[in-house]
Design a protein around this motif. Structure first.
Motif, short mmCIF file in Angstrom:
data_model
loop_
_atom_site.label_atom_id
_atom_site.label_comp_id
_atom_site.label_asym_id
_atom_site.label_seq_id
_atom_site.Cartn_x
_atom_site.Cartn_y
_atom_site.Cartn_z
N ARG A 38 62.62 37.92 32.87
CA ARG A 38 61.80 38.17 33.91
C ARG A 38 60.25 37.38 33.92
NH1 ARG A 38 61.99 43.61 37.53
NH2 ARG A 38 60.05 43.41 38.68
N ASN A 39 59.84 37.60 32.89
CA ASN A 39 58.39 36.95 32.54
C ASN A 39 58.48 36.51 31.04
OD1 ASN A 39 56.77 37.98 35.32
ND2 ASN A 39 57.66 39.85 34.39
N ALA A 40 58.18 35.32 30.82
CA ALA A 40 58.02 34.70 29.60
C ALA A 40 56.64 34.30 29.46
CB ALA A 40 59.28 33.60 29.59
N VAL A 41 56.07 34.96 28.21
CA VAL A 41 54.67 34.78 27.83
C VAL A 41 54.82 34.16 26.24
CG1 VAL A 41 52.42 35.37 27.56
CG2 VAL A 41 53.88 36.28 29.45
N VAL A 42 54.17 32.96 26.05
CA VAL A 42 54.04 32.64 24.58
C VAL A 42 52.61 32.88 24.11
CG1 VAL A 42 54.37 30.67 23.01
CG2 VAL A 42 55.77 30.68 25.17
N LEU A 43 52.55 33.26 22.79
CA LEU A 43 51.37 33.73 22.38
C LEU A 43 51.29 32.76 21.20
CD1 LEU A 43 51.12 37.58 22.20
CD2 LEU A 43 50.59 35.94 24.13
N THR A 44 50.04 32.29 21.12
CA THR A 44 49.88 30.99 20.04
C THR A 44 48.30 31.34 19.28
OG1 THR A 44 51.19 29.62 21.40
CG2 THR A 44 49.71 28.40 19.70
N GLY A 45 48.44 30.52 18.13
CA GLY A 45 47.24 30.71 17.05
C GLY A 45 46.81 29.14 16.72
N ASP A 46 46.63 29.01 15.54
CA ASP A 46 46.40 27.55 14.75
C ASP A 46 45.49 26.72 15.14
OD1 ASP A 46 48.00 25.70 13.01
OD2 ASP A 46 48.27 24.85 14.88
N VAL A 47 45.08 26.34 16.35
CA VAL A 47 44.45 25.29 16.85
C VAL A 47 42.91 25.52 16.65
CG1 VAL A 47 46.27 24.12 18.01
CG2 VAL A 47 44.75 25.82 19.20
N HIS A 48 42.33 26.70 16.53
CA HIS A 48 40.89 27.19 16.47
C HIS A 48 40.18 26.93 17.84
CE1 HIS A 48 41.44 25.54 12.02
NE2 HIS A 48 42.12 26.70 12.46
N ARG A 49 40.70 26.96 18.99
CA ARG A 49 40.40 26.97 20.36
C ARG A 49 41.06 27.72 21.22
NH1 ARG A 49 38.24 24.35 16.96
NH2 ARG A 49 37.09 22.10 17.13
N ASN A 50 40.47 28.26 22.24
CA ASN A 50 41.08 29.06 23.08
C ASN A 50 41.77 27.88 24.44
OD1 ASN A 50 40.66 31.81 22.71
ND2 ASN A 50 38.48 31.47 23.06
N TRP A 51 43.03 28.28 24.82
CA TRP A 51 43.67 27.55 25.81
C TRP A 51 44.45 28.43 26.47
CZ3 TRP A 51 43.57 22.18 26.30
CH2 TRP A 51 43.13 21.43 25.20
N ALA A 52 44.81 28.29 27.71
CA ALA A 52 45.78 28.58 28.46
C ALA A 52 46.41 27.87 29.40
CB ALA A 52 44.96 29.85 29.75
N ASN A 53 47.83 28.00 29.27
CA ASN A 53 48.76 26.83 29.72
C ASN A 53 49.90 27.42 30.61
OD1 ASN A 53 47.11 25.36 27.83
ND2 ASN A 53 48.48 25.86 26.47
N ASP A 54 50.29 26.61 31.78
CA ASP A 54 51.31 26.73 32.60
C ASP A 54 52.41 25.98 31.60
OD1 ASP A 54 50.45 28.27 34.41
OD2 ASP A 54 50.34 26.55 35.76
N LEU A 55 53.79 26.69 31.35
CA LEU A 55 54.84 25.99 30.86
C LEU A 55 55.85 25.69 31.69
CD1 LEU A 55 55.24 28.67 27.83
CD2 LEU A 55 53.98 26.55 27.67
N LYS A 56 56.74 24.57 31.35
CA LYS A 56 57.64 23.74 32.03
C LYS A 56 58.91 23.39 31.17
CE LYS A 56 54.60 21.86 35.38
NZ LYS A 56 54.44 20.41 36.50
N VAL A 57 59.98 23.18 31.67
CA VAL A 57 61.15 22.63 30.91
C VAL A 57 60.92 21.19 30.83
CG1 VAL A 57 63.78 22.04 31.03
CG2 VAL A 57 62.56 24.46 31.79
N ASP A 58 60.36 20.57 31.62
CA ASP A 58 60.19 19.01 31.46
C ASP A 58 58.79 18.75 32.19
OD1 ASP A 58 60.31 16.36 31.83
OD2 ASP A 58 61.86 16.15 33.21
N TYR A 59 58.10 18.37 31.18
CA TYR A 59 56.43 18.07 31.45
C TYR A 59 56.17 16.48 32.09
CZ TYR A 59 55.59 22.17 28.87
OH TYR A 59 55.57 23.54 28.33
N LYS A 60 57.27 15.65 31.85
CA LYS A 60 57.19 14.48 32.38
C LYS A 60 57.45 14.33 33.88
CE LYS A 60 56.33 12.63 28.42
NZ LYS A 60 54.83 12.48 28.05
N ASP A 61 58.07 15.60 34.41
CA ASP A 61 58.43 15.52 35.74
C ASP A 61 57.23 16.39 36.67
OD1 ASP A 61 59.56 15.84 38.27
OD2 ASP A 61 61.25 17.13 37.78
N PRO A 62 56.46 15.79 37.38
CA PRO A 62 55.57 16.58 38.16
C PRO A 62 56.02 17.69 39.09
CG PRO A 62 55.23 14.16 38.32
CD PRO A 62 56.34 14.49 37.79
#
Length: 528
Positions: free
Chosen positions: A415-439
């Motif tokens: 119903r609602n998929a949300v990925v939580l991430t650390g590691d990169v020492h910066r804040n980001w907020a991103n939309d997720l896709k199956v294919d990032y090469k296809d606009p």
């Protein structure tokens, strides 16, 4: 739920650590009365974790001299009886469970109590005692009954606390925000020797001991971090769900492959790196509020698991280090590495991938939340269409693995998929896709990336990154230190990026840099 102040949690009105007779709830007389410990052994604080409907884990580790070189905290060479109790109120008057455990020398005098028989969806308080010494009081919760949908959950998540790079003020600010659950996504401690990872202007604090590679070294380093009062406050306010990243063992390690071949770091052969992993895993378990099911078996330790929060949310806590294929072409950013697209490359390993995909298929929850370590969305640093420049350490280095996971939640109608991430020492907020090469590829989920607690120092405060210009799914960027607060309801997940202006001196105030909302059933981030 009733509020409890940070001061109340850390002191609990217990004066100089003497046993205080609390009406109706005095500790039972036990062998813990005669522990023979003459000074306060609760210098590493207390913690809880792994909430489920009828219980949780409560933790402490005894230490009289946390920085002792042998890693054993200055404790005597014998087991020590430790009494514990759990109550329904912050004054510990309505005790519902009590008992005695032994802090054993072979586990660095740590104590893990796995509670059962509690009521679901409840707030509880806990403490420990040995001899005349009594610990601070901690607050914890059970998760709701599996069929119930609570009205809301306040969840905070954080990562990357390099002791040398600043003060852990963000942890105390997190505690003051009073979450009901905390997720830590890795790099809880750093393995480096003093002064080998230096920020501009010099490190404000020093690591104790050499680079961690032995059991005594990892124990000592964990104890140094656990001695920090701000970190202790964050542990005492709510139950934690923890996973490691790389620095709990060795920078950028992958499965049984270390980052480099330095013999001084036990990195020169697979067998010696297994010894290092064994030591790191043992110390990690000793110092975290984990269930006995996570007790390490040599150089293996299972930390991926799912924690259900009633029908509101699943928290799929992942391990993207222990089972991954080695990074390609080094651990950093590389251009046009075709092998990263190979179908057989995995960041999770086959067994963990199947576990996660099965979890998607079986989910009936409103929110399926992945608590994991490294950047998930595609992040290409090169604007040219025929050149990609991506990190080999993140999911970009394992593109087929990412596609299988993403397609998995799409196929399962999560119903609602949300990925939580650390590691990169910066804040980001991103939309997720199956294919990032296809606009035209649809948005199928969201990623929230928390900055560090201290790692890389104060930060610039910047709120734009050039790569966002040709990666339109990257919606927000910020270079401050801090953490993320979320409020999860059946209708929406709201994320507040909480930041501090500085960490190289203590006491910074916290403010909300940006907020985003993910509406139930509507894919993608909306600025609040």
């Amino acid at each position: 739920m009733d509020n409890i102040s940070r001061r109340a949690i850390l002191s609990a009105g217990l004066g100089a650590g003497l046993v205080v007779a609390v009406p109706g709830a005095a500790f039972a007389t036990s062998v813990a009365d005669n522990s023979g410990i003459r000074s306060d052994p609760f210098l590493l604080g207390i913690a809880s974790g792994e909430p489920w409907p009828d219980g949780f884990v409560i933790w402490t580790r005894l230490a009289l001299d946390p920085l002792a070189e042998d890693g054993l905290g200055g404790m005597p060479s014998r087991n020590v009886a430790v009494a514990w109790e759990v109550a329904e109120d912050a004054n510990m008057r309505t005790v519902v469970a009590r008992g005695v455990e032994h802090a054993r020398i072979e586990t660095a005098h740590s104590v893990h109590v796995e509670l059962r028989g509690m009521r679901p969806g409840r707030e509880y308080y806990y403490r420990f005692r040995t001899g005349r010494h009594i610990s601070p009081i901690g607050r914890t919760l059970t998760s709701p009954a599996r069929h119930e949908t609570p009205s809301s959950l306040a969840m905070a998540f954080a990562s990357c606390s390099q002791y040398e790079h600043g003060y852990f003020t963000a942890y105390s600010r997190l505690a003051q925000d009073h979450p009901d659950l905390v997720l830590h996504l890795g790099d809880y401690m750093y393995e480096y020797k003093k002064g080998s990872y230096v920020i501009g202007g010099g490190n404000p604090r020093d690591h104790q001991g050499p680079e961690t590679s032995t059991l005594q070294g990892y124990r000592q380093r964990h104890a140094q971090y656990k001695s920090d009062a701000d970190l202790q406050a964050a542990h005492a306010i709510a139950p934690w769900l923890v996973v490691w990243d790389d620095h709990e063992v060795d920078n950028n390690w992958a499965d049984e492959v270390p980052e480099n071949k330095d013999a001084n770091q036990l990195n020169d052969t697979t067998e010696r790196f297994r010894q290092r992993r064994t030591a790191a895993f043992q110390a990690y378990y000793e110092n975290m509020p984990l269930r006995p099911s996570s007790v390490p078996a040599g150089f293996d330790m299972k930390i991926y698991r799912t924690i259900q929060w009633g029908q509101l949310a699943n928290f799929h806590m992942m391990d993207t280090r222990q089972y991954r294929d080695d990074q390609l072409a080094g651990d950093g950013w590389q251009k046009n590495v075709a092998e990263r697209l190979a179908e057989d490359r995995s960041i999770t390993g086959d067994e963990q991938e199947k576990w996660l995909l099965d979890g998607f298929k079986n989910s009936t929850q409103r929110w399926d939340i992945l608590g994991q370590q490294v950047f998930f969305a595609e992040r290409d640093r090169n604007k040219a269409l025929d050149i990609d420049d991506v990190s080999m350490d993140g999911w970009d280095g394992y593109a087929a693995s990412r596609r299988r996971i993403t397609q998995g939640w799409v196929d399962a109608n999560v119903r609602n998929a949300v990925v939580l991430t650390g590691d990169v020492h910066r804040n980001w907020a991103n939309d997720l896709k199956v294919d990032y090469k296809d606009p035209a590829s649809p948005v199928v989920g969201s990623e929230l990336v928390c900055t560090s607690i201290t790692s890389t120092g104060n930060g610039s405060g910047a709120t734009t990154d050039s790569t966002m210009g040709w990666n339109p799914h990257l919606k927000f960027y910020n270079d401050n230190r801090g953490y993320v607060n979320t409020k999860i309801t059946k209708d929406a997940l709201t994320a507040d990026f909480r930041t501090l202006d500085y960490v190289t001196t203590p006491g910074a105030a916290v403010s909300t840099k940006a907020s985003f909302v993910i509406q139930d059933g509507i894919r993608g981030l909306q600025a609040k």
